[in-house]
Scaffold this motif. Structure first.
Motif, PDB file in Angstrom:
ATOM      1  N   ILE A 251       0.815  -1.212   0.000  1.00  0.00           N
ATOM      2  CA  ILE A 251       0.000   0.000   0.000  1.00  0.00           C
ATOM      3  C   ILE A 251       0.852   1.267   0.000  1.00  0.00           C
ATOM      4  O   ILE A 251       0.475   2.264  -0.604  1.00  0.00           O
ATOM      5  CB  ILE A 251      -1.008  -0.009   1.166  1.00  0.00           C
ATOM      6  CG1 ILE A 251      -2.012   1.134   0.982  1.00  0.00           C
ATOM      7  CG2 ILE A 251      -0.315   0.052   2.502  1.00  0.00           C
ATOM      8  CD1 ILE A 251      -3.293   0.951   1.724  1.00  0.00           C
TER       9      ILE A 251
ATOM     10  N   LYS B 268      -2.729   7.300   2.487  1.00  0.00           N
ATOM     11  CA  LYS B 268      -3.166   5.955   2.863  1.00  0.00           C
ATOM     12  C   LYS B 268      -4.660   5.882   3.158  1.00  0.00           C
ATOM     13  O   LYS B 268      -5.344   4.976   2.660  1.00  0.00           O
ATOM     14  CB  LYS B 268      -2.374   5.466   4.079  1.00  0.00           C
ATOM     15  CG  LYS B 268      -1.490   4.292   3.816  1.00  0.00           C
ATOM     16  CD  LYS B 268      -0.956   3.788   5.145  1.00  0.00           C
ATOM     17  CE  LYS B 268       0.301   3.006   4.913  1.00  0.00           C
ATOM     18  NZ  LYS B 268       0.825   2.436   6.141  1.00  0.00           N
TER      19      LYS B 268
ATOM     20  N   TYR C 181      -7.351   3.428   1.252  1.00  0.00           N
ATOM     21  CA  TYR C 181      -8.216   2.488   1.961  1.00  0.00           C
ATOM     22  C   TYR C 181      -9.692   2.735   1.618  1.00  0.00           C
ATOM     23  O   TYR C 181     -10.459   1.796   1.442  1.00  0.00           O
ATOM     24  CB  TYR C 181      -8.010   2.574   3.477  1.00  0.00           C
ATOM     25  CG  TYR C 181      -6.779   1.841   3.966  1.00  0.00           C
ATOM     26  CD1 TYR C 181      -6.618   0.479   3.732  1.00  0.00           C
ATOM     27  CD2 TYR C 181      -5.791   2.501   4.677  1.00  0.00           C
ATOM     28  CE1 TYR C 181      -5.501  -0.200   4.180  1.00  0.00           C
ATOM     29  CE2 TYR C 181      -4.665   1.834   5.136  1.00  0.00           C
ATOM     30  CZ  TYR C 181      -4.535   0.483   4.878  1.00  0.00           C
ATOM     31  OH  TYR C 181      -3.426  -0.185   5.327  1.00  0.00           O
TER      32      TYR C 181
ATOM     33  N   CYS D  12      -7.401  -4.012  -6.493  1.00  0.00           N
ATOM     34  CA  CYS D  12      -6.487  -4.481  -5.448  1.00  0.00           C
ATOM     35  C   CYS D  12      -6.716  -5.957  -5.178  1.00  0.00           C
ATOM     36  O   CYS D  12      -7.680  -6.553  -5.660  1.00  0.00           O
ATOM     37  CB  CYS D  12      -6.672  -3.672  -4.165  1.00  0.00           C
ATOM     38  SG  CYS D  12      -8.221  -4.016  -3.342  1.00  0.00           S
TER      39      CYS D  12
END
Length: 125
Positions: free
Chosen positions: A46, A57, A61, A71
Motif C-alpha cells: 500500500i 493511505k 483504503y 487491489c
C-alpha cells in the motif's frame, strides 16, 4: 534413413539425407518467431501504491473499501499491481475542450443527416 543402413557404399546417400535434415531444421528455426517473455508482475504494497498514485493511505483504503481501485487481499495485507493502477488512472482521463468540440461536431453531423433524411421522406409523401 536408419543408422543401420549406413555403410561405405551408401555413405553419399547418408550425407545427402543428413544435409536435407539440417536444412529442414534450419528452416524451422529461422521461421520460428522470437518469443517475448512477459515481464513478471510483482505486487506492491500500500505504501508503494500510495506513492505511485499520489494519494494518502486513508484515501487509498477508502478507494479499496468502495471498490473503486483494483487491489488484491491476502490475509490482512493489500496488494496492488503497478500496471493495473496506471490503467485505473488512465481511465479517469478528462477530455479536452477540443476533443469535446470534435465529438459534438461529429454527433451533430450524424444527427443532421438522419433528421434531414427523415424530413425528405416525410416531404415526399
Amino acid at each position: 534413413m536408419d543408422s543401420n543402413e549406413i555403410s561405405f557404399e551408401n555413405l553419399p546417400r547418408a550425407v545427402v539425407h543428413l544435409a536435407n535434415e539440417i536444412a529442414e531444421i534450419k528452416f524451422l528455426v529461422e521461421r520460428k518467431e522470437t518469443t517475448t517473455i512477459p515481464p513478471k508482475r510483482i505486487p506492491i504494497d500500500i505504501e508503494a501504491a500510495c506513492e505511485l498514485i499520489g494519494k494518502a493511505k486513508p484515501t487509498v483504503y477508502t478507494l479499496v473499501r468502495t471498490r473503486k481501485i483494483p487491489c488484491y487481499k491476502n490475509g490482512k495485507k493489500l496488494y496492488f499491481f503497478e500496471d493495473e493502477l496506471l490503467e485505473w488512472i488512465s481511465q479517469g482521463k478528462k477530455k479536452t475542450l477540443q476533443e469535446i468540440q470534435s465529438e459534438a461536431d461529429a454527433n451533430f453531423k450524424k444527427n443532421f443527416r438522419k433528421s434531414n433524411g427523415e424530413f425528405n421522406q416525410n416531404s415526399q409523401r
